[in-house]
Motif scaffolding. Structure first.
Motif, PDB file in Angstrom:
ATOM      1  N   ASP A 345       0.830  -1.212   0.000  1.00  0.00           N
ATOM      2  CA  ASP A 345       0.000   0.000   0.000  1.00  0.00           C
ATOM      3  C   ASP A 345       0.865   1.263   0.000  1.00  0.00           C
ATOM      4  O   ASP A 345       0.367   2.358   0.242  1.00  0.00           O
TER       5      ASP A 345
ATOM      6  N   THR B  12      -8.508  -0.456 -13.414  1.00  0.00           N
ATOM      7  CA  THR B  12      -8.662   0.754 -12.589  1.00  0.00           C
ATOM      8  C   THR B  12      -8.891   1.959 -13.513  1.00  0.00           C
ATOM      9  O   THR B  12      -8.416   3.052 -13.252  1.00  0.00           O
ATOM     10  N   CYS B  17     -11.500  -0.037  -8.254  1.00  0.00           N
ATOM     11  CA  CYS B  17     -10.439  -1.048  -8.307  1.00  0.00           C
ATOM     12  C   CYS B  17     -11.176  -2.366  -8.451  1.00  0.00           C
ATOM     13  O   CYS B  17     -12.001  -2.702  -7.589  1.00  0.00           O
ATOM     14  N   ARG B  31     -13.177  -9.218  -6.755  1.00  0.00           N
ATOM     15  CA  ARG B  31     -13.253  -8.089  -5.814  1.00  0.00           C
ATOM     16  C   ARG B  31     -13.458  -6.832  -6.633  1.00  0.00           C
ATOM     17  O   ARG B  31     -12.756  -6.626  -7.635  1.00  0.00           O
ATOM     18  N   GLU B  33     -14.241  -2.598  -5.875  1.00  0.00           N
ATOM     19  CA  GLU B  33     -14.490  -1.528  -4.911  1.00  0.00           C
ATOM     20  C   GLU B  33     -14.570  -0.196  -5.652  1.00  0.00           C
ATOM     21  O   GLU B  33     -13.720   0.098  -6.487  1.00  0.00           O
ATOM     22  N   MET B  35     -13.991   3.633  -5.819  1.00  0.00           N
ATOM     23  CA  MET B  35     -13.134   4.616  -5.140  1.00  0.00           C
ATOM     24  C   MET B  35     -12.725   5.685  -6.143  1.00  0.00           C
ATOM     25  O   MET B  35     -12.403   5.389  -7.287  1.00  0.00           O
ATOM     26  N   GLY B  38      -6.957   6.746  -4.528  1.00  0.00           N
ATOM     27  CA  GLY B  38      -6.329   5.714  -3.698  1.00  0.00           C
ATOM     28  C   GLY B  38      -6.153   4.373  -4.403  1.00  0.00           C
ATOM     29  O   GLY B  38      -5.797   3.383  -3.769  1.00  0.00           O
ATOM     30  N   GLN B  39      -6.371   4.341  -5.727  1.00  0.00           N
ATOM     31  CA  GLN B  39      -6.210   3.053  -6.421  1.00  0.00           C
ATOM     32  C   GLN B  39      -4.774   2.555  -6.394  1.00  0.00           C
ATOM     33  O   GLN B  39      -4.533   1.353  -6.341  1.00  0.00           O
ATOM     34  N   GLU B  41      -2.680   2.776  -4.011  1.00  0.00           N
ATOM     35  CA  GLU B  41      -2.436   2.113  -2.724  1.00  0.00           C
ATOM     36  C   GLU B  41      -3.216   0.800  -2.621  1.00  0.00           C
ATOM     37  O   GLU B  41      -2.781  -0.155  -2.014  1.00  0.00           O
ATOM     38  N   ARG B  42      -4.429   0.769  -3.213  1.00  0.00           N
ATOM     39  CA  ARG B  42      -5.341  -0.348  -2.986  1.00  0.00           C
ATOM     40  C   ARG B  42      -5.142  -1.507  -3.953  1.00  0.00           C
ATOM     41  O   ARG B  42      -5.407  -2.665  -3.604  1.00  0.00           O
ATOM     42  N   LEU B  46      -5.567  -5.575  -3.131  1.00  0.00           N
ATOM     43  CA  LEU B  46      -6.811  -6.157  -3.648  1.00  0.00           C
ATOM     44  C   LEU B  46      -6.518  -7.378  -4.530  1.00  0.00           C
ATOM     45  O   LEU B  46      -7.197  -8.408  -4.452  1.00  0.00           O
TER      46      LEU B  46
END
Lengths: 371, 194
Positions: A345, B12, B17, B31, B33, B35, B38-39, B41-42, B46
């Motif tokens: 992250d 993305t 994501c 999965r 999500e 958003m 912040g992709q 980071e995620r 994920l």
């Protein structure tokens, strides 16, 4: 951030850099008790992509990085005669810089780290520059660092691999930006550093007396934006009087501009050295990094201040002064030995001051120094 | 370790994501999500979650499929850069799948796959025509413009699986719009003795 287990004896680190207009990858190795060795260092510059725009265009830079990073990694590994199995950690510039490029570098490095299981280390681009004297010359802490480039201008005391104290820096533009702007205003090619320096060589530095900003203030802060304006006014006045510039005018404007930068940096360096020498360092060193450090007049000015104050002047070779990935790999190597590891992250940071405790020098504007 | 061929697809290209793991011809984990930031980071965590949910490891993958857009410039670079790093590290192909290809697999009959763009526009690629950015009002037929991110990831994985043996260049973002950049406005003065 996680802590590490036992250290291997010899460390080989792959580094990626993409924070401005150079896409780069390098491999650096350090054997026990020996200096670090650059096994490979490759870079793809983007000068020709940005030439028409008179400066780096962030979206154009980001597009180029995204399709070149893995190519650079393959080339660096090939030059080093290694595959990823011979690498101990992956280091990547995680900021500060143009965020589009930084993100591409961070994501490519995460992909490599996830696929190989190798540790990931996010490196501050400025720390890469600031630790370069240890890569090239094995300098011991503490030393004084002047980072002077197209995006940065600051004085730092380096006390450790993660311990930097900023004494001051530019409150607006970096000197490299001022050189580029000067070149554009006078019709000289980009990048402005070498072209303005070449022109200044046959100019009269005394004909135009440009401002030496902030010299009346006792701190180590600098400002270069007023200098650009002063140059523009002098140029416009000549054009109004004569209808254009002569070659001699152009050379004199360049010489006057460069002289102002030389004297400003020399005077502020004297103040920074005074503060640093109060720490009583056993072997005082001023090291420079950044493309502007390639300017011979600036270098001579700094050298004479160092001679006067009894400090060693250290300038790494130009290829390691300007943006490169070897410095990122090396900083990653030092951080790895410190036990630094980052998770998947890891964020990409457009702004990331090396010294979080010093007050910010800049406002929230998009232009100018990034830390 | 699963015995069928494993392909991981992810995307993305918009405010999400999304990832899906294809095992043979079955999707075994998804999965997705929403958003808006912040992709970067995620995305990797994920992807690791999707692999774990499918009982797989990075080393089990035979190929990667990545959404190359068009869409959000930063978003497509995040996925493409990760895919290229993963492909190099794993020694498996990364296959770029356009947003049109992924949506074509999902669109109802008679609907034109479309990718929402700012200012009431959409990216479309009508059969036999170059992809382009048009005003929504100018669309030639009903649009399919609300693909679910999870469905997109599944379609990307399936398309990548069919192409994994074909020689293709590494995935590259499909921008369809030039970078915003204006030439320098500084006009140098005339050189009198030049």
């Amino acid at each position: 951030m996680q802590r590490a287990g036992p250290m291997p004896q010899t460390l080989t680190v792959l580094g990626l850099e993409s924070s401005c207009d150079d896409t780069a990858a390098a491999v650096v190795r350090q054997m026990p008790g020996a200096g670090a060795e650059i096994l490979a260092s490759v870079g793809h510059g983007q000068a020709e992509l940005h030439g028409a725009y008179g400066g780096v265009v962030p979206e154009i830079a980001a597009r180029a990085h995204a399709e070149k990073l893995d190519v650079c990694v393959i080339q660096a590994l090939g030059d080093a005669g290694l595959d990823l199995g011979g690498i101990d950690a992956i280091a990547v510039t995680a900021g500060p810089g143009l965020i589009g490029g930084v993100i591409s570098g961070v994501m490519c490095a995460k992909g490599l780290a996830a696929a190989t299981g190798l540790p990931l280390i996010g490196v501050n681009h400025l720390a890469g520059h600031a630790l370069t004297p240890r890569l090239t010359d094995g300098i011991a802490f503490p030393y004084l660092m002047l980072l002077v480039s197209g995006g940065h201008c600051q004085y730092l005391i380096a006390d450790g691999t993660q311990d930097f104290t900023r004494l001051g820096g530019t409150i607006d533009d970096a000197p490299g930006e001022a050189f580029d702007k000067t070149a554009r205003l006078l019709g000289l090619p980009q990048p402005g550093g070498p072209s303005v320096e070449a022109e200044a060589r046959h100019g009269d530095p005394a004909r135009f007396r440009f401002p030496r900003p902030l010299l009346d203030r006792p701190d180590c802060n600098l400002s270069f934006s007023g200098l650009k304006t002063a140059l523009l006014r002098a140029r416009d006045q000549l054009v109004a009087e004569q209808g254009g510039l002569t070659r001699a005018d152009r050379a004199d404007l360049c010489a006057g501009f460069q002289q102002a930068v030389v004297e400003t940096l020399a005077a502020k360096t004297r103040r920074a050295l005074t503060l640093y020498l109060q720490q009583d360092p056993p072997e005082p060193v001023l090291a420079v990094a950044g493309g502007v450090a390639a300017n011979e007049a600036i270098r001579a000015g700094l050298e004479s201040v160092c001679a006067e104050m009894g400090a060693r002047f250290l300038a790494p070779p130009l290829s390691l002064c300007t943006d490169n990935a070897a410095m990122i790999a090396y900083a990653g190597l030092e951080l790895f030995r410190d036990g630094v590891r980052h998770g998947m992250d890891l964020p990409a940071r457009p702004r990331w001051p090396l010294d979080d405790s010093s007050p910010a020098l800049m406002g929230g504007g998009r232009k100018g120094a990034k830390a | 370790m699963p015995s069928d061929t494993l392909v991981l697809g992810f995307d993305t290209s918009a405010a999400h994501c999304a990832a899906a793991l294809l095992c043979g011809d079955r999707i075994v984990a998804i999965r997705a999500e929403e958003m808006s930031r912040g992709q970067a980071e995620r995305l990797m965590p994920l992807l690791q979650e999707v692999l774990a949910a499918g009982g797989a490891d990075w080393r089990d993958l035979a190929a990667l499929g990545v959404g190359i857009g068009p869409g959000n410039f930063t978003g497509i670079r995040i996925a493409v850069s990760a895919a290229r790093g993963l492909a190099l590290g794993l020694g498996v192909p990364a296959i770029g799948v356009t947003g049109f290809e992924a949506r074509a697999a999902l669109a109802p009959a008679g609907h034109l796959p479309a990718i929402p763009a700012p200012r009431e526009q959409v990216y479309v690629a009508p059969p036999g025509r170059e992809p382009s950015l048009i005003a929504r009002a100018d669309a030639p037929s009903p649009l399919f413009d609300d693909a679910a991110p999870g469905d997109l990831a599944c379609a990307i994985a399936r398309i990548a699986a069919t192409r994994r043996h074909s020689e293709a260049p590494p995935p590259a973002p499909l921008y369809l719009r030039p970078a915003d950049a204006a030439p320098s406005r500084d006009v140098p003065p005339m050189l009198l003795d030049g």
